[in-house]
Design a protein around this motif. Structure first.
Motif: not given
Length: 380
Positions: A299, A302, A305-306, A325, A328-329, A332-333
């Motif tokens: 991962d 991530l 991404l952050d 946020s 998006w999170r 992507s999860a």
């Protein structure tokens, strides 16, 4: 300082369907069109290349496309003279015979590893540093990025002005969409969806179908189509299929060439994109967006991404930043995003303004092709 006439070799191994070839194809064309260079693009998968450039003949070992000398990267490497500048895209491993050819040159070439795009803090510290050395040939790290001290983003000269004119021309947008078979649903928001498979999609489609605002969802051919078909309760979807469920109209588009994809993004009110190439192009559209980042082991994607979200949402109010946020999170999860979408909609005007402002700010930096050329000029 004008750049001398030089030959550049760009090497691309296709890993993520179209992202790798998408980036290198754009870069090769821009280096020729705007900097007058001679460019060879070595590609190991011409079938993937053909999807974004239909003129490609997958059976040819060598061909010319839009000024670029396209070469098939064979397993049996031919004897080839090394170029003045060598770019290994996304850390691909060059053929050993070609590396020997680099070392045999009287003047060793500039050898750069064009790495993946990231907003992480460490990128600015590593950009431009020496990497490994092969005999007399030194390799350098070259990182695209969003902040000063990086290589910037791919952006052709005049791109933002062309985008602005197109988005202000309703007739041009209608004509473009009509060419794709799209008759925009009345009063509907237009959303494009280009993503990897995602278990969280169904909750988003549920929210769009139940919304008081109609949505026309445009889905280019791609890996997400299976998830869309399951939500619709059909066995499969094909180009041209159109289905209406309450407030949601779903339409399947053909896989379009790069310039058409830009215009598709410019037409839409919101763009869901994936990987790297479409991710950057959605930012140049100046519209709110959703990124499906390419998944990596442990991962570590991530963290990327952050890091991007921290920059992209910096100008938003705390509530709007939290809503974006969270969307998006969760996406992507692979988690449900329906509720996150409803939160995002509460901040729509602010998110629209932020997307345009982010685009303009990024446009103030040197573009990636220009940064590469400047790095070469500094090196010589």
């Amino acid at each position: 300082m004008p750049i001398p006439k030089t030959r550049w070799d760009i090497f691309c191994t296709v890993v993520d369907n179209y992202g790798d070839i998408g980036v290198t194809w754009r870069l090769a064309r821009q280096l020729i069109a705007e900097h007058g260079l001679a460019v060879r693009l070595w590609v190991d998968d011409l079938r993937a290349f053909e999807r974004i450039c239909p003129e490609i003949d997958i059976h040819l070992a060598q061909q010319s496309q839009q000024g670029v000398e396209v070469r098939h990267w064979p397993s049996d490497w031919p004897q080839t003279e090394a170029a003045d500048v060598v770019i290994a895209a996304f850390a691909c491993q060059l053929p050993s015979a070609y590396m020997d050819a680099m070392a045999e040159r009287q003047q060793p070439p500039l050898w750069m590893n064009l790495d993946y795009l990231s907003a992480e803090d460490w990128v600015t510290g590593c950009h431009g540093l020496p990497s490994v050395k092969y005999k007399s040939v030194q390799k350098f790290f070259f990182f695209p990025g969003f902040q000063p001290g990086t290589g910037g983003l791919l952006r052709e000269n005049g791109l933002l002005e062309r985008r602005r004119r197109f988005q202000q021309d309703a007739a041009a947008q209608r004509q473009f969409l009509h060419g794709l078979g799209v008759d925009r649903a009345a009063d509907a928001q237009l959303i494009s969806l280009f993503a990897y498979e995602n278990a969280g999609l169904a909750s988003w489609l549920d929210a769009l179908a139940a919304d008081s605002t109609p949505t026309h969802l445009l889905v280019p051919e791609g890996r997400i189509l299976g998830d869309v078909a399951r939500w619709l309760g059909v066995d499969a979807l094909a180009v041209g299929d159109l289905d209406v469920r309450q407030a949601l109209t779903v339409q399947v588009l053909p896989f379009v060439r790069q310039d058409q994809y830009d215009q598709l993004l410019w037409c839409c009110d919101f763009n869901a994109v994936r990987g790297e190439d479409s991710f950057v192009r959605a930012q140049w559209a100046g519209r709110p967006m959703l990124w499906h980042i390419y998944q990596q082991d442990e991962d570590i994607h991530l963290d990327k991404l952050d890091a991007f979200l921290a920059l992209y949402t910096k100008g938003l109010s705390p509530a709007a930043a939290e809503a974006m946020s969270g969307l998006w999170r969760a996406w992507s999860a692979g988690k449900p995003i329906g509720e996150h979408w409803l939160q995002v909609r509460k901040h729509w005007p602010e998110l629209q303004e932020n997307a345009e402002q982010w685009c303009l700010e990024q446009g103030l930096q040197a573009d990636l092709a220009t940064a590469l050329v400047q790095f070469y000029l500094n090196w010589i």
